[in-house]
Each structure stands twice: as structure tokens, then as C-alpha cells.
Design a protein around this motif. Structure first.
Motif, short mmCIF file in Angstrom:
data_model
loop_
_atom_site.label_atom_id
_atom_site.label_comp_id
_atom_site.label_asym_id
_atom_site.label_seq_id
_atom_site.Cartn_x
_atom_site.Cartn_y
_atom_site.Cartn_z
N UNK A 48 0.82 -1.20 0.00
CA UNK A 48 0.00 0.00 0.00
C UNK A 48 0.85 1.25 0.00
N UNK A 49 1.98 1.25 0.76
CA UNK A 49 2.87 2.40 0.76
C UNK A 49 3.49 2.60 -0.61
N UNK A 50 3.89 1.51 -1.27
CA UNK A 50 4.45 1.63 -2.61
C UNK A 50 3.42 2.21 -3.58
N UNK A 51 2.16 1.80 -3.45
CA UNK A 51 1.12 2.32 -4.34
C UNK A 51 0.89 3.81 -4.10
N UNK A 52 0.88 4.26 -2.83
CA UNK A 52 0.68 5.67 -2.52
C UNK A 52 1.83 6.51 -3.05
N UNK A 53 3.07 6.00 -2.92
CA UNK A 53 4.22 6.75 -3.45
C UNK A 53 4.12 6.88 -4.96
N UNK A 54 3.69 5.81 -5.64
CA UNK A 54 3.56 5.87 -7.10
C UNK A 54 2.47 6.85 -7.51
N UNK A 55 1.38 6.93 -6.74
CA UNK A 55 0.31 7.86 -7.07
C UNK A 55 0.73 9.30 -6.84
N UNK A 59 1.16 12.56 -9.58
CA UNK A 59 0.30 13.72 -9.40
C UNK A 59 -1.13 13.39 -9.01
N UNK A 60 -1.44 12.15 -8.67
CA UNK A 60 -2.77 11.75 -8.28
C UNK A 60 -2.79 11.47 -6.79
N UNK A 61 -3.82 11.97 -6.14
CA UNK A 61 -3.94 11.76 -4.70
C UNK A 61 -4.45 10.36 -4.39
N UNK A 62 -5.24 9.83 -5.23
CA UNK A 62 -5.80 8.50 -5.00
C UNK A 62 -6.62 8.08 -6.19
N UNK A 63 -6.97 6.81 -6.21
CA UNK A 63 -7.78 6.32 -7.32
C UNK A 63 -9.17 6.95 -7.28
#
Length: 321
Positions: A48-55, A59-63
Motif C-alpha cells: 500500500x505504501x508503494x502504491x501511494x508513493x507511485x500515485x 500527481x494523483x492523490x488516489x484512485x
């Protein structure tokens, strides 16, 4: 259904972005299947941390979740309403659906001997903040469909109304009218003249007309105006006499019986359109019952007089002597 370890399970693949498949055993996290709970939770948090860093990097805050947008047709006074003939009605003229925003009827107020087919009707429906105007509830939406007794569409008025008070959550869920939708809408005083013009010289029709009439009359009183209507008809009362084979006289039950679609249930414009199509069916039934005029329809709808019981002049104790 086959076991994953059998022949069918061995052939399961996951399609990747490039179109190539890989076996399920090679999927990420497959080696954690037999791990303990803490190990699996730690791996999930890391992913989940890796996904948040990629987002954040992209430039995206979240899906973004897909939002359901509900259609809420809205016409302000002076604008042109959708020129689409409601179900069950016919265009006003060949190649012309008539005025989208109805004005006063060109004819005179209907008389007792007027044929139902010859008259013009204003089918009204309102949505409100609650069930009683006596407790301060107000109108949130008005829908008026104007038509002739032959089913010729003359135009419609549809608009949200700012009630000047909060809409209870239960009412919002029922009508799909939110507080934000009415906050930007005009007050009833701003549309009162348009509503009065749509009703002028026409027979007012509504399903359970007493409810709509009380709210409309109350709104005109608050504006310091007097609402005058020559004649009122209630499609609930008409259905009791003209459609006796239908046990329930709700709008849903009658529309189901006559196969009338409702474009927007519990919205003023949708219910007004459905009631207008229902009115044409009821007028046809009235003619079948030999009630072609307004006076005949009134006589047909009049409650039957109960036979009076003749009382004896003798005391009750002597009647059984």
C-alpha cells in the motif's frame, strides 16, 4: 468447477498489460499464501505504501471512484424546456410539438357542458420537504404538463424551487433532490406567474389532487396572491369509478395497468408526465361509460347516496314485542 491443483487449475493464467499470460503461481504474493497473519499484513502495508508513493509521483492523490450522475432536468423561467412529447400524447401540430413553456389557454374557462375531449388540462405534480403544508413544509419542485383531451401536447413547465428550509434526508433519498440542487433554484415567488399562466383557463388535474392543491395554494398565499382554478379533477377519484378492476389506485399501480412508463418516479416532472398519459386513458374510459362531458363526469364520480333507514315511531323495546 475444478480444483485449482487439477488439470483445469494448471491452465489458469492472468493476462498482463502486454497480452502475455503468466501462471497463478507466479502472481505477486503467492509465496505468502502459507505465511502467518502478521507477515501477510506487513506485506500488504508495504504494498500500500508503494502504491501511494507511485500515485503521488504521478500527481494523483488516489484512485478516483466513478460517480453516478443523476439526470435532473431543470428549466428556469424564460428558458426553453425540452421539446419532447411525453409518452401517450401526440404533437400539438404536424411537425411541431407546440410551445415548450405553456402560456394561458386561448379558450375560455370550461363550462359544465364542455366535452372532455375539447377541454385543455394542466396536469400538476409537486415535490415537497414533507407531507403537510400545515407544519411549514414547502415545495421543492413543480411540474406542469398542458394538453388537450385528445392527448395533444401543449407544453410543460418544470423547475426546482428553493423551499427556504432544509430538506430532510429521507425526502432527499426518496426524490433524489438534494439541498445543493435547490439552494441555487429560484423561490416560488419567482415562478408564481409562470405557474398561474400554465393553469389559467385549464382544468387542474393531479393524482391525489388535494395534496398538490394545498401546497400550491399555500405557496400562493405566502406570495400574497390568490390562486383561482375553475375546475379540479383528481385521477385517484376518477380511477375509483372508471377502473374498478384495479384494486390499488396508486400512480405506480395504474401506470403498470395501462403500461405507462414513468421517466422519473418521485420527481415532479416525471410524475406529471405519467399522470398526463393516465388522464388520456381515463377520459377514454369516461366516454365508454357515457360520460363525455364535464357535467357527466361529475355525476359519475358523485358518491352514491346511501338508502336512509326508516325509523319506527315505537320505542325500541316495543319493536321486538
Amino acid at each position: 468447477m475444478h480444483d485449482a491443483s487439477g488439470a483445469q487449475g494448471a491452465g489458469l493464467v492472468e493476462e498482463g498489460p502486454g497480452g502475455s499470460g503468466r501462471a497463478e503461481s507466479e502472481a505477486p504474493g503467492a509465496d505468502l499464501w502459507d505465511a502467518d497473519r502478521d507477515t501477510r499484513l506487513a506485506a500488504a502495508r508495504a504494498a500500500l505504501r508503494d502504491l501511494e508513493r507511485a500515485q503521488r509521483a504521478s500527481g494523483k492523490r488516489g484512485a478516483e471512484r466513478p460517480r453516478v450522475v443523476r439526470e435532473s432536468p431543470l428549466v428556469w423561467p424564460g428558458e426553453v424546456a425540452p421539446a419532447v412529447t411525453p409518452f401517450g400524447l401526440v404533437p400539438w401540430q404536424e411537425g411541431n410539438v407546440g410551445p415548450a413553456m405553456p402560456g394561458p389557454s386561448a379558450g375560455a374557462a370550461p363550462g359544465d357542458d364542455a366535452a372532455l375531449e375539447e377541454m385543455e388540462y394542466a396536469v400538476l405534480d409537486v415535490e415537497t420537504t414533507g407531507g403537510s403544508a400545515a407544519f411549514g413544509h414547502r415545495i421543492t419542485e413543480v411540474g406542469v404538463v398542458c394538453l388537450t383531451g385528445r392527448g395533444e401536447f401543449r407544453g410543460e413547465l418544470r423547475t426546482l424551487v428553493n423551499p427556504g428550509r432544509a430538506i430532510p434526508p429521507a425526502i432527499s433519498r426518496l426524490t433524489n433532490i438534494s439541498q445543493a440542487m435547490v439552494d441555487a433554484a429560484p423561490g416560488f415567488a419567482d415562478i408564481a406567474e409562470r405557474v398561474a399562466a400554465a393553469l389559467r383557463n385549464r382544468v387542474l388535474v393531479a393524482h391525489n389532487a388535494g395534496f398538490d392543491w394545498r401546497f400550491l395554494h399555500g405557496e400562493f398565499d405566502l406570495c400574497g396572491r390568490r390562486l383561482r382554478v375553475r375546475e379540479r379533477l383528481c385521477t385517484v377519484r376518477m380511477a375509483r369509478r372508471l377502473v374498478p378492476e384495479v384494486r390499488r389506485r396508486s400512480l405506480d399501480a395504474l401506470c403498470h395497468y395501462f403500461a405507462i412508463p414513468n421517466e422519473a418516479r418521485h420527481r415532479a416532472w416525471g410524475d406529471a408526465r405519467a399522470t398526463a398519459a393516465l388522464l388520456i386513458q381515463l377520459i377514454a374510459r369516461a366516454e365508454e361509460r357515457a360520460a363525455p362531458t364535464l357535467a357527466d363526469l361529475r355525476a359519475l364520480m358523485r358518491p352514491a347516496a346511501r338508502p336512509s333507514r326508516r325509523r319506527s315511531a315505537l320505542p325500541r323495546s316495543m319493536e321486538w314485542a
